[in-house]
Design a protein around this motif. Structure first.
Motif, PDB file in Angstrom:
ATOM      1  N   GLU A  67      -4.310   6.034   4.396  1.00  0.00           N
ATOM      2  CA  GLU A  67      -2.888   5.712   4.567  1.00  0.00           C
ATOM      3  C   GLU A  67      -2.545   4.388   3.895  1.00  0.00           C
ATOM      4  O   GLU A  67      -1.485   4.252   3.270  1.00  0.00           O
ATOM      5  N   ALA A  68      -3.432   3.412   4.041  1.00  0.00           N
ATOM      6  CA  ALA A  68      -3.194   2.104   3.422  1.00  0.00           C
ATOM      7  C   ALA A  68      -3.121   2.226   1.900  1.00  0.00           C
ATOM      8  O   ALA A  68      -2.228   1.665   1.251  1.00  0.00           O
ATOM      9  N   LEU A  69      -4.043   2.970   1.326  1.00  0.00           N
ATOM     10  CA  LEU A  69      -4.098   3.096  -0.130  1.00  0.00           C
ATOM     11  C   LEU A  69      -2.942   3.924  -0.679  1.00  0.00           C
ATOM     12  O   LEU A  69      -2.555   3.763  -1.839  1.00  0.00           O
ATOM     13  N   GLU A  70      -2.386   4.812   0.146  1.00  0.00           N
ATOM     14  CA  GLU A  70      -1.230   5.598  -0.295  1.00  0.00           C
ATOM     15  C   GLU A  70       0.004   4.729  -0.537  1.00  0.00           C
ATOM     16  O   GLU A  70       0.943   5.152  -1.220  1.00  0.00           O
ATOM     17  N   LEU A  71       0.010   3.536   0.027  1.00  0.00           N
ATOM     18  CA  LEU A  71       1.144   2.623  -0.169  1.00  0.00           C
ATOM     19  C   LEU A  71       1.205   2.084  -1.600  1.00  0.00           C
ATOM     20  O   LEU A  71       2.236   1.591  -2.038  1.00  0.00           O
ATOM     21  N   TRP A  72       0.094   2.175  -2.315  1.00  0.00           N
ATOM     22  CA  TRP A  72       0.051   1.695  -3.698  1.00  0.00           C
ATOM     23  C   TRP A  72       0.614   2.770  -4.621  1.00  0.00           C
ATOM     24  O   TRP A  72       0.054   3.850  -4.731  1.00  0.00           O
ATOM     25  N   ASP A  73       1.709   2.448  -5.296  1.00  0.00           N
ATOM     26  CA  ASP A  73       2.252   3.393  -6.275  1.00  0.00           C
ATOM     27  C   ASP A  73       2.468   2.699  -7.614  1.00  0.00           C
ATOM     28  O   ASP A  73       3.309   3.107  -8.413  1.00  0.00           O
ATOM     29  N   GLY A  74       1.692   1.658  -7.858  1.00  0.00           N
ATOM     30  CA  GLY A  74       1.763   0.929  -9.116  1.00  0.00           C
ATOM     31  C   GLY A  74       1.122  -0.430  -8.952  1.00  0.00           C
ATOM     32  O   GLY A  74       0.729  -0.815  -7.844  1.00  0.00           O
ATOM     33  N   PRO A  75       0.989  -1.185 -10.051  1.00  0.00           N
ATOM     34  CA  PRO A  75       0.387  -2.519  -9.970  1.00  0.00           C
ATOM     35  C   PRO A  75       1.176  -3.432  -9.043  1.00  0.00           C
ATOM     36  O   PRO A  75       2.402  -3.345  -8.958  1.00  0.00           O
ATOM     37  N   VAL A  76       0.478  -4.298  -8.351  1.00  0.00           N
ATOM     38  CA  VAL A  76       1.146  -5.229  -7.455  1.00  0.00           C
ATOM     39  C   VAL A  76       2.029  -6.176  -8.271  1.00  0.00           C
ATOM     40  O   VAL A  76       1.667  -6.620  -9.366  1.00  0.00           O
ATOM     41  N   LEU A  77       3.235  -6.431  -7.758  1.00  0.00           N
ATOM     42  CA  LEU A  77       4.224  -7.303  -8.398  1.00  0.00           C
ATOM     43  C   LEU A  77       4.518  -6.880  -9.839  1.00  0.00           C
ATOM     44  O   LEU A  77       4.625  -7.708 -10.737  1.00  0.00           O
ATOM     45  N   GLU A  78       4.655  -5.586 -10.027  1.00  0.00           N
ATOM     46  CA  GLU A  78       4.965  -5.079 -11.372  1.00  0.00           C
ATOM     47  C   GLU A  78       6.312  -5.638 -11.829  1.00  0.00           C
ATOM     48  O   GLU A  78       7.297  -5.626 -11.095  1.00  0.00           O
ATOM     49  N   GLY A  79       6.347  -6.148 -13.043  1.00  0.00           N
ATOM     50  CA  GLY A  79       7.583  -6.703 -13.583  1.00  0.00           C
ATOM     51  C   GLY A  79       7.869  -8.119 -13.161  1.00  0.00           C
ATOM     52  O   GLY A  79       8.956  -8.633 -13.421  1.00  0.00           O
ATOM     53  N   VAL A  80       6.888  -8.765 -12.507  1.00  0.00           N
ATOM     54  CA  VAL A  80       7.051 -10.159 -12.072  1.00  0.00           C
ATOM     55  C   VAL A  80       6.111 -11.035 -12.873  1.00  0.00           C
ATOM     56  O   VAL A  80       4.907 -10.766 -12.946  1.00  0.00           O
ATOM     57  N   SER A  81       6.657 -12.078 -13.470  1.00  0.00           N
ATOM     58  CA  SER A  81       5.795 -13.039 -14.156  1.00  0.00           C
ATOM     59  C   SER A  81       5.349 -14.097 -13.151  1.00  0.00           C
ATOM     60  O   SER A  81       4.189 -14.181 -12.777  1.00  0.00           O
ATOM     61  N   GLY A  82       6.321 -14.878 -12.661  1.00  0.00           N
ATOM     62  CA  GLY A  82       6.029 -15.810 -11.577  1.00  0.00           C
ATOM     63  C   GLY A  82       5.102 -16.938 -11.968  1.00  0.00           C
ATOM     64  O   GLY A  82       4.660 -17.056 -13.105  1.00  0.00           O
ATOM     65  N   GLY A  83       4.798 -17.773 -10.957  1.00  0.00           N
ATOM     66  CA  GLY A  83       3.928 -18.917 -11.130  1.00  0.00           C
ATOM     67  C   GLY A  83       2.645 -18.756 -10.357  1.00  0.00           C
ATOM     68  O   GLY A  83       2.201 -17.629 -10.093  1.00  0.00           O
TER      69      GLY A  83
END
Length: 278
Positions: A144-160
């Protein structure tokens, strides 16, 4: 049968996403955030949900700490845009109560089950608590935990640095959860169904000795001692040739246990589980 208390699984009420496209969820639909800095702003608030993020921290995440004329006004404009989006998505009360302005910065209040990354961590913690007594339930919780992943974490975020650190943290947590799920299956005695998946993961992440260890145990328990030893030799050759180092003592001990048909690697005849992993 013993009546054992089971920890309740938190209901899935995710409305904030950090896995895949950063955004909001309403009625099961993702409302993606437009604009890189707007996504970074929301991600920074969610990473620190319930905690104050100072203006200086926002400046570091949004503009890499560079001096920016009227930076405070630019930050306020981003906050105003986010508050407007929360209001249009979830209502006036939600926006007012959740996104709070303080003299030192801003805070976004969100319950753990409302943020996919926080829910992931809760499900993994529940699985760890169940592994010894009920490995099948632990495996299901990790699924169930892994099903929450539907792409790279913080996709589209550059950030610091804060966003970069979170990306590394959650990526490592995801790999650890995948390994934990394999372990739960093996402890439960259903290792046959994970051997092919383990082989693929071991090829993708050849330096993670825990994957090699579990693959060796799964092969051994499936009556494939020679294949288990062959896997050890493949890992050892790779480590020696490419890194100039021997396998860890953990992996060497597992190889010796397989050679010696150590009873600790077997399922108990009564259906209970021996401890197969250190």
């Amino acid at each position: 049968m013993e009546d054992r208390h089971l920890s309740p699984v938190p209901e899935r009420t995710v409305i904030f996403k950090l896995f895949g496209s950063v955004g909001l969820v309403r009625d099961g639909r993702l409302l993606a955030i437009q604009g890189g800095r707007q996504r970074t702003l929301l991600a920074t608030l969610l990473i620190n949900s319930g905690k104050v993020v100072t203006k200086e921290q926002f400046f570091e995440e949004l503009w890499e700490g560079r001096g920016l004329a009227k930076a405070n006004n630019a930050l306020q404009a981003l906050i105003t845009r986010l508050r407007k989006l929360l209001r249009s998505t979830f209502g006036d009360d939600f926006a007012r109560e959740r996104l709070v302005t303080l003299p030192t910065g801003y805070v976004l209040h969100a319950e753990p089950e409302e943020v996919d990354a926080k829910l992931f961590e809760r499900l993994v913690a529940l699985a760890h608590a169940e592994l010894a007594a009920d490995p099948v339930r632990a495996r299901d919780l990790l699924g169930e935990a892994l099903e929450l992943w539907d792409g790279p974490v913080l996709e589209g975020v550059s950030g610091g640095p804060m966003c970069h650190s979170s990306v590394l943290h959650y990526e490592e947590s995801r790999l650890a959860a995948v390994e934990d799920r394999f372990q739960a299956s093996i402890v439960a005695g259903i290792q046959g169904g994970v051997i092919s998946e383990l082989k693929k993961m071991a090829m993708l992440y050849p330096w993670r000795e825990r994957l090699a260890e579990m693959l060796m145990v799964a092969l051994y328990r499936s009556g494939r001692q020679a294949d288990a030893l062959r896997e050890y030799n493949l890992v050892r050759r790779r480590l020696v040739d490419e890194l100039g180092m021997e396998p860890s003592s953990m992996l060497q001990d597992r190889m010796q246990a397989i050679l010696n048909h150590d009873p600790s690697l077997d399922l108990r005849p009564d259906g209970g589980r021996r401890q197969a992993f250190g």
